[in-house]
Each structure stands twice: as C-alpha cells, then as structure tokens.
Design a protein around this motif. Structure first.
Motif, mmCIF file in Angstrom:
data_model
loop_
_atom_site.group_PDB
_atom_site.id
_atom_site.type_symbol
_atom_site.label_atom_id
_atom_site.label_comp_id
_atom_site.label_asym_id
_atom_site.label_seq_id
_atom_site.Cartn_x
_atom_site.Cartn_y
_atom_site.Cartn_z
ATOM 1 N N ASN A 293 49.892 -82.926 49.709
ATOM 2 C CA ASN A 293 51.186 -83.405 50.194
ATOM 3 C C ASN A 293 51.627 -82.657 51.455
ATOM 4 O OD1 ASN A 293 53.353 -85.212 49.963
ATOM 5 N ND2 ASN A 293 54.654 -83.636 49.032
ATOM 6 N N THR A 294 50.727 -82.584 52.416
ATOM 7 C CA THR A 294 51.018 -81.844 53.641
ATOM 8 C C THR A 294 50.211 -82.418 54.805
ATOM 9 O OG1 THR A 294 51.228 -79.622 54.560
ATOM 10 C CG2 THR A 294 49.237 -80.081 53.289
ATOM 11 N N THR A 295 50.035 -81.648 55.858
ATOM 12 C CA THR A 295 49.261 -82.058 57.025
ATOM 13 C C THR A 295 47.882 -81.434 56.974
ATOM 14 O OG1 THR A 295 51.264 -82.213 58.391
ATOM 15 C CG2 THR A 295 49.159 -82.058 59.552
ATOM 16 N N ALA A 296 46.854 -82.237 57.219
ATOM 17 C CA ALA A 296 45.481 -81.737 57.266
ATOM 18 C C ALA A 296 44.878 -82.105 58.616
ATOM 19 C CB ALA A 296 44.648 -82.330 56.133
ATOM 20 N N VAL A 297 44.124 -81.183 59.205
ATOM 21 C CA VAL A 297 43.537 -81.425 60.518
ATOM 22 C C VAL A 297 42.073 -81.010 60.529
ATOM 23 C CG1 VAL A 297 45.750 -81.095 61.694
ATOM 24 C CG2 VAL A 297 44.191 -79.164 61.432
ATOM 25 N N LEU A 298 41.332 -81.628 61.425
ATOM 26 C CA LEU A 298 39.945 -81.255 61.686
ATOM 27 C C LEU A 298 39.880 -80.671 63.089
ATOM 28 C CD1 LEU A 298 36.899 -81.365 60.827
ATOM 29 C CD2 LEU A 298 36.803 -83.574 62.021
ATOM 30 N N GLY A 299 39.351 -79.461 63.205
ATOM 31 C CA GLY A 299 39.261 -78.803 64.500
ATOM 32 C C GLY A 299 37.823 -78.585 64.927
ATOM 33 N N VAL B 107 52.538 -69.642 61.464
ATOM 34 C CA VAL B 107 51.883 -70.752 62.142
ATOM 35 C C VAL B 107 52.615 -71.028 63.443
ATOM 36 C CG1 VAL B 107 51.212 -73.178 62.013
ATOM 37 C CG2 VAL B 107 51.146 -71.742 59.951
ATOM 38 N N MET B 108 51.918 -70.794 64.562
ATOM 39 C CA MET B 108 52.505 -71.032 65.889
ATOM 40 C C MET B 108 53.849 -70.319 66.040
ATOM 41 S SD MET B 108 51.391 -75.026 66.521
ATOM 42 C CE MET B 108 51.678 -75.548 64.824
ATOM 43 N N GLY B 109 53.914 -69.106 65.495
ATOM 44 C CA GLY B 109 55.100 -68.281 65.650
ATOM 45 C C GLY B 109 56.167 -68.488 64.597
ATOM 46 N N TYR B 110 55.945 -69.425 63.671
ATOM 47 C CA TYR B 110 56.954 -69.719 62.650
ATOM 48 C C TYR B 110 56.466 -69.283 61.268
ATOM 49 C CZ TYR B 110 59.062 -72.664 66.239
ATOM 50 O OH TYR B 110 59.636 -73.121 67.400
ATOM 51 N N GLN B 111 57.424 -68.977 60.394
ATOM 52 C CA GLN B 111 57.083 -68.662 59.014
ATOM 53 C C GLN B 111 56.648 -69.951 58.321
ATOM 54 O OE1 GLN B 111 57.061 -65.626 57.228
ATOM 55 N NE2 GLN B 111 57.092 -64.831 59.313
ATOM 56 N N ALA B 112 55.365 -70.076 58.128
ATOM 57 C CA ALA B 112 54.761 -71.245 57.504
ATOM 58 C C ALA B 112 53.403 -70.794 56.993
ATOM 59 C CB ALA B 112 54.634 -72.391 58.507
ATOM 60 N N THR B 113 52.626 -71.715 56.468
ATOM 61 C CA THR B 113 51.329 -71.337 55.902
ATOM 62 C C THR B 113 50.221 -72.238 56.440
ATOM 63 O OG1 THR B 113 52.380 -70.597 53.841
ATOM 64 C CG2 THR B 113 50.008 -70.998 53.776
ATOM 65 N N ALA B 114 49.123 -71.616 56.777
ATOM 66 C CA ALA B 114 47.927 -72.360 57.187
ATOM 67 C C ALA B 114 46.744 -71.840 56.385
ATOM 68 C CB ALA B 114 47.666 -72.185 58.677
ATOM 69 N N ILE B 115 45.953 -72.759 55.882
ATOM 70 C CA ILE B 115 44.710 -72.419 55.173
ATOM 71 C C ILE B 115 43.589 -73.177 55.865
ATOM 72 C CG2 ILE B 115 43.482 -72.383 52.972
ATOM 73 C CD1 ILE B 115 46.191 -72.731 51.572
ATOM 74 N N THR C 191 41.740 -77.575 58.286
ATOM 75 C CA THR C 191 42.935 -76.744 58.143
ATOM 76 C C THR C 191 44.066 -77.561 57.543
ATOM 77 O OG1 THR C 191 42.295 -75.478 60.109
ATOM 78 C CG2 THR C 191 44.576 -75.246 59.350
ATOM 79 N N VAL C 192 44.794 -76.965 56.613
ATOM 80 C CA VAL C 192 46.014 -77.586 56.093
ATOM 81 C C VAL C 192 47.201 -76.716 56.500
ATOM 82 C CG1 VAL C 192 44.947 -78.835 54.195
ATOM 83 C CG2 VAL C 192 45.659 -76.474 53.846
ATOM 84 N N LEU C 193 48.298 -77.388 56.829
ATOM 85 C CA LEU C 193 49.486 -76.713 57.354
ATOM 86 C C LEU C 193 50.687 -77.028 56.468
ATOM 87 C CD1 LEU C 193 48.825 -77.839 61.023
ATOM 88 C CD2 LEU C 193 48.364 -75.562 60.110
ATOM 89 N N PHE C 194 51.344 -75.988 55.981
ATOM 90 C CA PHE C 194 52.532 -76.134 55.145
ATOM 91 C C PHE C 194 53.759 -75.652 55.916
ATOM 92 C CE2 PHE C 194 48.938 -75.669 52.308
ATOM 93 C CZ PHE C 194 49.149 -76.658 51.364
ATOM 94 N N PRO C 195 54.895 -76.349 55.807
ATOM 95 C CA PRO C 195 56.093 -75.980 56.570
ATOM 96 C C PRO C 195 56.832 -74.772 56.013
ATOM 97 C CG PRO C 195 56.566 -77.863 55.191
ATOM 98 C CD PRO C 195 55.093 -77.587 55.032
ATOM 99 N N ASN C 196 56.282 -74.156 54.963
ATOM 100 C CA ASN C 196 56.938 -72.990 54.379
ATOM 101 C C ASN C 196 55.867 -71.999 53.913
ATOM 102 O OD1 ASN C 196 56.174 -74.981 52.446
ATOM 103 N ND2 ASN C 196 57.269 -73.861 50.878
ATOM 104 N N VAL C 197 56.282 -70.832 53.522
ATOM 105 C CA VAL C 197 55.350 -69.827 53.002
ATOM 106 C C VAL C 197 55.114 -70.116 51.531
ATOM 107 C CG1 VAL C 197 54.969 -67.373 52.568
ATOM 108 C CG2 VAL C 197 56.119 -68.105 54.672
ATOM 109 N N ILE C 198 53.873 -70.325 51.151
ATOM 110 C CA ILE C 198 53.540 -70.649 49.770
ATOM 111 C C ILE C 198 52.901 -69.440 49.086
ATOM 112 C CG2 ILE C 198 53.238 -73.095 50.297
ATOM 113 C CD1 ILE C 198 50.245 -72.670 50.280
#
Length: 244
Positions: A115-121, A190-198, A214-221
C-alpha cells in the motif's frame, strides 16, 4: 581473359582481410573497455583500464577518445577518470522498454501489497535513475517519485542497495557493511524528509547489480524487517524474468 578480370589480386584480398581483422580487434577492445567499467562499478583511470586489459596506455587512450566521442564514456567525473556515458542509455532504450514491460506487474503487485509507492531503478554512472514508478491504487498518502528522477549513488537508499553488491572494501562504512549482511538497504530519511525507504538489488550473475527495487513510505515505520523480504522477493522475481 586474365584471371584478374574475374577476381582482385590476392594481395588486395589479403589487405582487406588484414583491415577487417584490425577493425574487429579495435571493436572488441572498445567493448572490453565498457565491460571493465561496468564490472568495476566505479570510474577508472586510463592506466587502470590498460592494466586490466593488458594493453598499452597509447592504445587505451585512442579507445577512450573514440568511445567518449560517441558519448559511451563520460570524462566529467574528474581526476582523469572515465565512467560509462549516457550514450549507452540511447542504445539500451529498447532493452529498457522490455525491462519496464517485464517488471511492471511485479512492481505494481509490490506497491499494492505494501500500500505504498514502488520503483525500479537503474544505475547510470554514479547515479540511480528511476525508470518505473507505481503508486498503490488506494494509498491514502504516498511519496511521489517520478520516472526519470535521479538520485546519487552515494546518498540514496537505492544507491546503497546497488553498492552492497560491489566488491567489499576496507573503506566500506558501517551502514554499507550492515546492508551487505542483510541483503537489503533501509533508511528513515528520504530526500531530506522523515520517511522510510527499503531497497533491494536485482541479482545479477554478471557482477554488481545494475538495478534495484525500492519502496517508499511517507512516514517512519517500525516493521522494516517484516516488509523487507517482500522487496527482496520482488527483486529476485524481476531477475527471473529479464536479464539486466
């Protein structure tokens, strides 16, 4: 009629054969230069490339100049070092289309499941470029990540995931060593903000990974260890359907 009316003299044929061999050897050596840089995963000097290929520096300099003229090499890294150039992206556009097509259902499924954003880099020199980004359909909040966005290899979670596949070095910091041991990278900024990236590297049999999920969450999990295996599994499934 003379035999020469039907066929060129033998010495002319030999000259062409010799030219063909010379061109083939030059092309082969140019490709080897690109392969050395890809395998090392870092910029190299002309001397380092010459040593790796067992060639003289004058020969390597000629190859480097030609490759740079076609934008297959970059000289902007400084200190007399060379790295893979953006011209390779033009050559690989069709490969990227195939990659995006093959990876899309896996990236979409991961985004929906978490339930978040997923990206391929993909790695491009000392940067990671996001070639595919999918947001979960019903996510209330999401970290926006546009396709084409670039992040530094040394300062991003995606970059950390790619670097964990490089050969270990005494200069590796504690974060990189921890990521290598875990098999994935995670950060709560993440990009200077309190968030979570895996992020997890897409496995490669040819050497260091060239792609990551990579998955990106808008908060710290606080359940990274529970979610990370899903990211690793997605990266492994991508490796199973397309060669990067």
């Amino acid at each position: 009629m003379e035999q020469s009316d039907f066929a060129p003299p033998r010495h002319g044929s030999s000259a062409r054969d010799e030219l063909d061999r010379s061109v083939s050897q030059t092309l082969s050596r140019g490709l080897q230069v690109l392969e050395v840089l890809a395998a090392e995963g870092r910029p190299l000097t002309a001397q380092q490339i010459a040593t790796a290929l067992g060639l003289s520096r004058p020969v390597v300099y000629r190859l480097l100049r030609t490759l740079a003229q076609h934008h297959l090499l970059s000289t902007e890294v400084g200190n007399g070092r060379y790295d893979l150039g953006l011209g390779l992206l033009t050559l690989s556009r069709s490969v990227q289309r195939d990659l995006r097509h093959a990876a899309f259902p896996i990236i979409r499924s991961l985004a929906q499941e978490l339930n978040t954003t997923a990206v391929l880099g993909l790695r491009d020199g000392d940067e990671v470029v996001y070639v595919l980004a999918v947001e979960a359909e019903f996510a209330r909040m999401a970290v926006r990540s546009r396709e084409g966005t670039r992040r530094p290899l040394q300062a991003s979670t995606s970059g950390l995931a790619l670097r964990l596949t490089f050969e270990p070095s005494p200069d590796d910091d504690a974060e990189l060593r921890q990521a290598r041991a875990a098999g994935f990278a995670a950060r709560d900024v993440v990009m200077g903000y309190q968030a979570t990236a895996i992020s997890a590297p897409v496995p490669s049999e040819a050497g260091p990974s060239e792609a990551c999920v990579t998955v990106l969450f808008p908060n710290v999990i606080d359940d990274i260890e529970d979610r990370a295996p899903l990211v690793v599994d997605a990266a492994e499934r991508i490796a199973g359907v397309v060669r990067i």
